[in-house]
Motif scaffolding. Structure first.
Motif, PDB file in Angstrom:
ATOM      1  N   THR A 176       0.840  -1.194   0.000  1.00 40.49           N
ATOM      2  CA  THR A 176       0.000   0.000   0.000  1.00 40.49           C
ATOM      3  C   THR A 176       0.877   1.248   0.000  1.00 40.49           C
ATOM      4  OG1 THR A 176      -1.689  -1.206   1.218  1.00 40.49           O
ATOM      5  CG2 THR A 176      -1.855   1.182   1.219  1.00 40.49           C
ATOM      6  N   PHE A 196       2.174   1.818  -3.443  1.00 35.94           N
ATOM      7  CA  PHE A 196       1.159   2.405  -4.317  1.00 35.94           C
ATOM      8  C   PHE A 196       0.947   3.877  -3.970  1.00 35.94           C
ATOM      9  CE2 PHE A 196      -3.033   3.478  -5.799  1.00 35.94           C
ATOM     10  CZ  PHE A 196      -3.046   2.921  -7.066  1.00 35.94           C
ATOM     11  N   VAL A 236       1.447   1.398 -13.146  1.00 38.54           N
ATOM     12  CA  VAL A 236       1.805   1.425 -11.722  1.00 38.54           C
ATOM     13  C   VAL A 236       1.295   0.165 -11.040  1.00 38.54           C
ATOM     14  CG1 VAL A 236       1.255   2.584  -9.569  1.00 38.54           C
ATOM     15  CG2 VAL A 236       1.972   3.916 -11.536  1.00 38.54           C
ATOM     16  N   GLN A 280      -1.547   4.646 -14.736  1.00 35.21           N
ATOM     17  CA  GLN A 280      -2.249   4.017 -13.612  1.00 35.21           C
ATOM     18  C   GLN A 280      -2.248   2.509 -13.766  1.00 35.21           C
ATOM     19  OE1 GLN A 280      -5.470   2.462 -12.706  1.00 35.21           O
ATOM     20  NE2 GLN A 280      -4.569   2.510 -10.677  1.00 35.21           N
ATOM     21  N   VAL A 285      -4.787  -1.378  -7.910  1.00 36.77           N
ATOM     22  CA  VAL A 285      -4.856  -0.725  -6.607  1.00 36.77           C
ATOM     23  C   VAL A 285      -4.622  -1.756  -5.520  1.00 36.77           C
ATOM     24  CG1 VAL A 285      -6.336   1.129  -7.362  1.00 36.77           C
ATOM     25  CG2 VAL A 285      -7.342  -1.014  -6.631  1.00 36.77           C
ATOM     26  N   PRO A 286      -4.171  -1.336  -4.357  1.00 39.81           N
ATOM     27  CA  PRO A 286      -3.759  -2.305  -3.351  1.00 39.81           C
ATOM     28  C   PRO A 286      -4.862  -3.254  -2.921  1.00 39.81           C
ATOM     29  CG  PRO A 286      -2.964  -0.120  -2.802  1.00 39.81           C
ATOM     30  CD  PRO A 286      -3.897   0.036  -3.954  1.00 39.81           C
ATOM     31  N   GLY A 287      -6.111  -2.853  -3.075  1.00 42.44           N
ATOM     32  CA  GLY A 287      -7.202  -3.743  -2.684  1.00 42.44           C
ATOM     33  C   GLY A 287      -7.166  -5.047  -3.438  1.00 42.44           C
TER      34      GLY A 287
END
Lengths: 103, 654
Positions: B71, B74, B189, B186, B192-194
């Motif tokens: 996290t 990110f 990268v 995006q 998302v961490p979820g």
């Protein structure tokens, strides 16, 4: 038996939760930003940027909040250590939150 | 060409593009957000040691820490796109404002020039004095207006406006391109961490997903050969790959056949977790966190006492080291290794392709690639020798990094990767005469090279550079484990022997033009030639090409230089742009055949050994003659010994 210090884990969770609030606040701000005009390519590109990164920030905030809840619930003994990871990661974030409340 | 006006416009020429004030508002808002978001990553990072301390044991504690680390990663990654977007919009706002100023100038010019020009155009050819006077006045008015505005005619103003429109259009496209780039970033990268790897891993395992993936690929168990692993990997979706990595990061992060980028991702996360453990240990004892490995050498005695490494009786040598102190020392050693790996990754453009800190009784097994071996056309593995270990990773890494830079310069047309391969348990001074560790290392080297071939997909040029004992590892891998099938060339530098029973290049499974040997004439290793670990590849009858490796520093005064110890470690020297690094870069870039054209081929020594006592004795006044040990000069005739060393060898001008 929990291999953790509940108070300290809870403290970490709270601080991570605060960071999550910051991310959510940033995402909210982003969602209210408006592109200046809707005629040329800059506007389309700016709108796409705001939408994509706004979603990313919201997801980041959600993840941080879930980590916060994981730490708090685990520290309170609501979730056993051996279940904590599955609770935290096996379901979508919204379901995780509900599970935490129910647990 | 003229776009419709965006706002009410008073002049002949409409304004171009958006209102710069609104664009600047958006730019400022994004810049403010960037500044706020900068706090995210460090704030999360500050909690990692605390979380580790508070939840020190158990797999789930590890998972929580690892997910916080991801996290954090990110959170750090979201900052730069906002900066890029803010800067791009700010520049665009500047361009728009400049455009508006220019439009005002053009409209002013039009107002000044247009009526007088129109008046002049309306006049008939003069036939009377009055008409001539009027025309003369009209022409004067036009000249005055032209002088005042800088435009000769309205047509010139039209042209200037069209140029302005084009300029703003280009600025608009550049800004949009920058925005599109960071929007697309995006997905680069990462998710998302979820949906982090650990999330996917648990989810997949809970569903029995790995078994499903294997069955879909026609396998009953996880494959064990690099080629099969690579083939299986190609059948997985991105999420499934992340899930498999997450199910056993230590295993899959180091498994040959899995692409280096995937391994790098999971290995870096594990490294960060390890460092977080060390950080937590220091934080718990109130000791400032080290910035790098070197800071650990500056721990004060009192800090060492607090970490449990020392106490007064131990310090005074009145009591042996306690088991708890030995344990603390091991913990500090592990922390040192982790920091050394992190320091080496900081050299840049690096991939942590192998990270097994517990291997070899805690000495660790690590491989760091500079460049991307899965896409590079030229791949080189640097196999270090005696006394190398993960705690000294910055040394092995800096050698590889220098070769990476020089070999990339040697062949700009083909991407390069050079790997610092601390992938085996290198011996110490006490065990260097044994080939046991070379035999074990040879198995690992051959397997890792096979893994690189499997994940690359095309046919890269692969070179192995074995230094000192690393040349024995390489020699045994060639003789016994099929390494020759996977490599294009081999360079052996400062070799203490190729091990096994090989007598010539053919016994290594190589052609004559695939083997390159570099041993400096003053390298101390010459004293052990053909006595330690098999045949010396420098021997004239071994085959291959000897390349130049003499250093201009070779005759520098000092014990280490005079004895040839330093010359044993100068093969990757960048200082003075050495013969050796230049030659190695030729070889590593697949241009070993250029060594002769570059005047880098050296003659072999005459291996008719001169009896040691034939060396010229040193006769201090009043004392009996002293017979110096080799290599004063070496116990044979090496033409390189007398040849002046050269410098300034570069594939590109700096």
């Amino acid at each position: 038996m929990l291999a953790m210090d509940p108070d300290r884990v809870r403290g970490v969770g709270g601080r991570i939760g605060e960071v999550g609030q910051l991310a959510r606040s940033a995402a909210d701000t982003l969602s209210h930003l408006e592109v200046p005009h809707a005629r040329v390519t800059v506007d389309q590109a700016a709108a796409a940027f705001l939408r994509v990164w706004g979603d990313a920030l919201l997801a980041l905030a959600t993840e941080l909040r879930v980590l916060d809840e994981l730490c708090s619930c685990s520290a309170a003994g609501v979730v056993r250590d051996d279940e904590a990871a599955r609770f935290s990661y096996a379901a979508p974030a919204s379901a995780r939150t509900r599970t935490a409340v129910a647990g | 060409m003229r776009p419709p006006p965006d706002v009410a416009e008073q002049g002949h020429y409409p304004v171009v593009g958006e209102d710069p004030t609104l664009v600047r508002v958006l730019s400022s808002a994004l810049a403010d957000l960037r500044d706020e978001l900068r706090a995210l990553g460090p704030a999360v990072a500050r909690e990692v040691p605390s979380l580790r301390t508070a939840w020190p044991q158990g797999r789930d504690g590890d998972l929580a820490v690892l997910d916080v680390i991801r996290t954090r990663t990110f959170a750090d990654a979201v900052v730069p796109p906002f900066g890029v977007a803010a800067d791009a919009l700010s520049q665009y706002a500047d361009d728009l404002a400049a455009g508006r100023r220019a439009v005002r100038v053009l409209n002013g010019a039009f107002v000044a020039l247009s009526p007088v020009a129109a008046h002049l155009a309306s006049l008939a050819v003069p036939t009377t004095t009055a008409q001539m006077v009027e025309r003369d006045r009209a022409e004067t008015d036009v000249r005055l207006a032209a002088a005042a505005t800088g435009f000769v005619s309205v047509g010139d103003i039209d042209v200037a406006y069209e140029v302005l429109v084009a300029r703003v259009t280009i600025a608009s496209e550049e800004c949009a391109e920058a925005l599109r780039g960071v929007t697309a970033a995006q997905s680069v990268v990462g998710s998302v961490p979820g949906a982090s790897v650990f999330a996917g891993g648990l989810h997949l395992l809970a569903d029995g997903g790995l078994g499903t993936s294997l069955r879909r690929a026609g396998l009953s168990t996880f494959p064990d050969s690099p080629l099969l692993v690579a083939a299986f990997w190609a059948t997985l979706t991105g999420v499934e790959r992340q899930a498999v990595l997450a199910s056993d990061p230590a295993r899959f992060g180091n498994l040959d056949g899995i692409p280096v980028r995937d391994r790098d991702s999971v290995n870096r996360t594990r490294l960060e977790g390890e460092i977080a453990d060390g950080d937590a240990w220091f934080v718990a004892h109130g000791i400032p966190l080290p910035h790098g490995q070197a800071d650990l050498d500056r721990l004060t005695p009192w800090q060492r006492v607090r970490l449990g490494l020392l106490d007064l009786p131990t310090l005074l040598l009145v009591r042996p080291v306690l088991p708890t102190q030995a344990q603390a020392a091991r913990r500090l050693g592990r922390y040192r290794e982790d920091l050394a790996v992190r320091d080496t990754l900081a050299f840049g453009d690096a991939h942590l392709m192998t990270f097994d800190p517990g291997a070899f009784q805690g000495e660790g097994r690590v491989a760091i690639a500079f460049g991307d071996p899965d896409s590079a056309d030229n791949i080189t593995l640097c196999v270090p020798g005696l006394e190398s270990r993960v705690a000294k990773m910055t040394q092995v890494g800096s050698d590889a990094r220098r070769l990476y830079e020089e070999s990339a310069a040697a062949d700009r047309a083909h991407p390069t990767a050079v790997i610092a391969w601390q992938g085996y348990d290198a011996p110490s001074f006490l065990t260097v005469a044994s080939s046991a560790q070379a035999e074990a290392g040879a198995v690992l080297l051959a397997s890792d090279v096979r893994g690189l071939v499997a994940t690359h997909g095309n046919d890269p040029t692969i070179t192995v550079v074995g230094h000192s004992y690393g040349s024995t590892v390489t020699g045994l891998a060639l003789q016994q484990h099929g390494l020759a099938q996977d490599v294009d060339s081999v360079a052996l530098i400062g070799s203490c022997g190729v091990g096994g029973s090989a007598r010539t290049v053919v016994d290594l499974g190589l052609r004559d033009d695939q083997l390159f040997v570099g041993t400096a004439s003053r390298d101390v290793i010459n004293a052990t030639s053909n006595t330690l670990l098999g045949k010396d590849p420098l021997d004239p009858d071994f085959g291959g090409t000897r390349f130049r490796t003499e250093s201009v520093e070779r005759d520098r005064p000092g014990l280490a230089d005079v004895t040839g110890i330093t010359d044993h470690s100068r093969y990757y020297d960048q200082a003075n742009h050495s013969e050796s690094l230049y030659s190695l870069a030729d070889i590593a870039s697949g241009h070993g055949d250029q060594l002769r054209a570059h005047d880098m081929v050296a003659d072999r020594p005459n291996r008719v050994r001169v009896p040691l006592y034939d060396a010229p004795p040193v006769s201090p006044p009043g004392l009996p003659p002293i017979v110096l040990p080799a290599p004063f000069p070496p116990p044979y005739v090496d033409p390189e010994y007398a040849r002046p060393a050269t410098s300034g060898h570069l594939h590109e001008e700096p």
